[in-house]
Design a protein around this motif. Structure first.
Motif, mmCIF file in Angstrom:
data_model
loop_
_atom_site.group_PDB
_atom_site.id
_atom_site.type_symbol
_atom_site.label_atom_id
_atom_site.label_comp_id
_atom_site.label_asym_id
_atom_site.label_seq_id
_atom_site.Cartn_x
_atom_site.Cartn_y
_atom_site.Cartn_z
ATOM 1 N N LEU A 199 4.208 -4.247 -7.771
ATOM 2 C CA LEU A 199 4.409 -3.598 -6.474
ATOM 3 C C LEU A 199 4.316 -4.628 -5.348
ATOM 4 O O LEU A 199 5.092 -4.584 -4.386
ATOM 5 C CB LEU A 199 3.373 -2.499 -6.269
ATOM 6 C CG LEU A 199 3.403 -1.325 -7.258
ATOM 7 C CD1 LEU A 199 2.323 -0.315 -6.890
ATOM 8 C CD2 LEU A 199 4.772 -0.657 -7.281
ATOM 9 N N ASP A 231 0.829 -1.211 0.000
ATOM 10 C CA ASP A 231 0.000 0.000 0.000
ATOM 11 C C ASP A 231 0.862 1.259 0.000
ATOM 12 O O ASP A 231 0.531 2.253 -0.666
ATOM 13 C CB ASP A 231 -0.921 0.003 1.222
ATOM 14 C CG ASP A 231 -2.060 -1.003 1.093
ATOM 15 O OD1 ASP A 231 -2.344 -1.429 -0.045
ATOM 16 O OD2 ASP A 231 -2.641 -1.369 2.127
ATOM 17 N N SER A 284 0.112 -3.108 -10.219
ATOM 18 C CA SER A 284 -0.087 -3.511 -8.825
ATOM 19 C C SER A 284 0.602 -4.827 -8.498
ATOM 20 O O SER A 284 1.177 -4.987 -7.415
ATOM 21 C CB SER A 284 -1.585 -3.618 -8.520
ATOM 22 O OG SER A 284 -2.203 -2.359 -8.581
ATOM 23 N N LYS A 302 2.141 1.829 -3.441
ATOM 24 C CA LYS A 302 1.111 2.405 -4.304
ATOM 25 C C LYS A 302 0.979 3.910 -4.060
ATOM 26 O O LYS A 302 0.760 4.681 -5.002
ATOM 27 C CB LYS A 302 -0.220 1.690 -4.068
ATOM 28 C CG LYS A 302 -0.221 0.245 -4.542
ATOM 29 C CD LYS A 302 -1.482 -0.506 -4.131
ATOM 30 C CE LYS A 302 -1.383 -1.975 -4.518
ATOM 31 N NZ LYS A 302 -2.564 -2.768 -4.071
#
Length: 389
Positions: A339, A313, A336, A316
Motif C-alpha cells: 500500500l 492511510d 501494508s 488502508k
C-alpha cells in the motif's frame, strides 16, 4: 473413522502409507520440541484421510519413515492438508530437502472465507464443525516416553477434525469461486527455498547496524559463523550469541581475541577458547559487500513524505472497506508495504494490481490515488463514491 494404535514399526507404517496413497487427500500434523535445540526434535506425526487416522512415533527404534516421507513429497496425486503448517513443512524439508506438494493450508484458506487473518485451529474447528477441543495436552512434553493415551488422543484429534472440516472449506471455496485465490499463497508457502537456512543468508534476518559495505560484510560473516556453530552443537542460535551482539561486533569489531572478554553478551572465556578463535577467524575473513550485494534501502517508497503517508492511510481504510464487502481477510488482499509503495507512485510488480486482487481491491485503490474515487457515509456505512473529473 478407524483410529489405529500408535504406529511404532516399519511394516505397519508402510501398509498405512500404501492405503493413504490412494486417497484424494491426507491431513498432516506434527508434535515437536525445539526450545533447547537448533533442529526441531520431531516427536510425533499424525496423519488421516476421511476413513482412517494414526499417530506415528518417529522415535521408535528402527522405524523407517521413508514410506511416509515419500507420500508427502513424492506423491503428487494426494493433496496434503495442514493448518498453519509452516513449522510442519520445515520439519519435512529438514528430513527430505523437499516440501509436500500439492499443498492446502486451512489457516490461509480461512482468510479467503472471511474467518480472520490468523484463526487458531480450535476456533476453526468449533466454527465449522461445532466441536470444542480439549486443550489440556497442548503444552505436554512430547519427547517423553512412553506417551500416554490422553496425549495420543489429543494429537490424533488434530487430524481427524481436520479431515472433517477440510471438505467443508473446499466446498465453500468452490461455491464462492475463491479456490483460485489461494494458488499463489500455497505456492509461496510450499516454496522449498523458504525453509533452507543458508548460513550465508543468515544476516538477512538481523536488523542492519548500518549501510557501510565493510560492516555488512562482517555481519554476513559472523551470522554465517553463528549459524554453523548452532547447527554443529544443535542448540538455538541465540544461545551462541544474540542478534544485537552480532550487530555490535559488525560495527565495532574486536581487534584481537582477548578483546572478546569485553564484548557484551559473550562469555569472558571466549577470549582464550576455541569458539572465540573461530569467531575471530570469521571476522578476519569477512569481505565488504560489493555494490551489487548491497541490500535495497528500507525506504523503497520514493516520495512517500507526509502527504504520501496520508494517502497510504486512505488506502488502508479502503482495504478495510473492500475486505469487509468481499468478506475476506485484509492481509490476503494486500500488505501494508505494498500500500505504501502504491501511495509513493509504484505501479509495477505489486500483487494487489494483478488477478483477483485487482478486481477486489486494486482497481479501486488506483482510482483513489488518482483522484477518481472518494469516501462517503451512507446510512451510517462507509461507501466509495466515484469522483467525476
Amino acid at each position: 473413522m478407524h483410529i489405529h494404535p500408535l504406529i511404532t514399526d516399519s511394516a505397519s507404517l508402510a501398509n498405512l502409507c500404501a492405503r493413504l496413497s490412494n486417497s484424494p487427500f491426507v491431513c498432516v500434523d506434527t508434535e515437536f520440541m525445539r526450545e533447547n535445540t537448533y533442529w526441531p526434535d520431531l516427536c510425533l506425526i499424525q496423519i488421516a484421510d476421511s476413513e482412517e487416522a494414526a499417530a506415528i512415533d518417529p522415535k521408535a527404534k528402527d522405524l523407517d519413515l521413508k514410506p511416509l516421507l515419500d507420500l508427502l513429497v513424492e506423491n503428487e496425486e494426494v493433496l496434503k492438508v495442514f493448518h498453519a503448517g509452516g513449522q510442519d513443512l520445515e520439519i519435512v524439508h529438514n528430513l527430505t530437502g523437499k516440501t509436500p506438494y500439492p499443498l492446502f493450508d486451512t489457516q490461509v484458506a480461512a482468510m479467503a472465507m472471511g474467518l480472520g487473518e490468523q484463526i487458531g485451529y480450535s476456533n476453526l474447528v468449533e466454527t465449522l464443525i461445532g466441536v470444542k477441543l480439549d486443550k489440556g495436552a497442548r503444552f505436554t512434553d512430547w519427547a517423553r516416553r512412553p506417551l500416554d493415551k490422553r496425549q495420543i488422543d489429543y494429537a490424533i484429534g488434530d487430524v481427524t477434525h481436520l479431515a472433517k472440516l477440510f471438505p467443508k472449506m473446499l466446498e465453500k471455496l468452490r461455491k464462492t469461486g475463491r479456490g483460485g485465490w489461494l494458488d499463489v499463497e500455497m505456492e509461496r508457502l510450499g516454496d522449498p527455498a523458504s525453509y533452507a537456512n543458508v548460513p550465508e543468508l543468515a544476516w538477512t534476518r538481523i536488523r542492519l547496524p548500518g549501510r557501510k559495505p565493510e560492516v555488512l560484510g562482517r555481519l554476513r560473516a559472523i551470522a554465517a559463523w553463528r549459524e554453523r556453530e548452532a547447527r554443529n552443537k544443535n542448540i538455538p542460535r541465540g544461545r551462541i550469541a544474540k542478534d544485537e551482539t552480532l550487530a555490535d561486533m559488525a560495527s565495532h569489531p574486536p581487534r584481537e581475541q582477548a578483546d572478546l572478554s569485553r564484548v557484551r553478551g559473550l562469555s569472558p572465556s571466549w577470549a582464550s577458547n576455541d569458539i572465540g578463535a573461530r569467531l575471530m577467524a570469521a571476522i578476519a575473513a569477512a569481505e565488504p559487500f560489493t555494490e551489487e550485494e548491497m541490500p535495497p534501502r528500507e525506504d523503497r517508497r520514493p516520495g512517500l513524505g507526509k502527504e504520501g503517508a496520508l494517502i497510504a492511510d486512505l488506502l488502508k481504510l479502503l482495504l478495510k472497506v473492500r475486505s469487509r464487502d468481499a468478506d475476506v481477510a485484509p492481509r490476503l488482499i494486500a500488505r501494508s508495504d505494498d500500500l505504501e509503495l502504491l501511495a509513493a507512485g509504484v505501479r509495477k510488480d505489486l500483487p494487489l494490481l494483478e488477478g483477483w486482487r485487482y478486481d477486489v481491491f486494486g482497481k479501486d485503490a488506483l482510482a483513489l490515488v488518482e483522484g477518481r474515487l472518494g469516501f462517503s457515509v451512507k446510512n451510517g456505512k462507509m461507501v466509495m463514491t466515484a469522483i467525476e473529473g
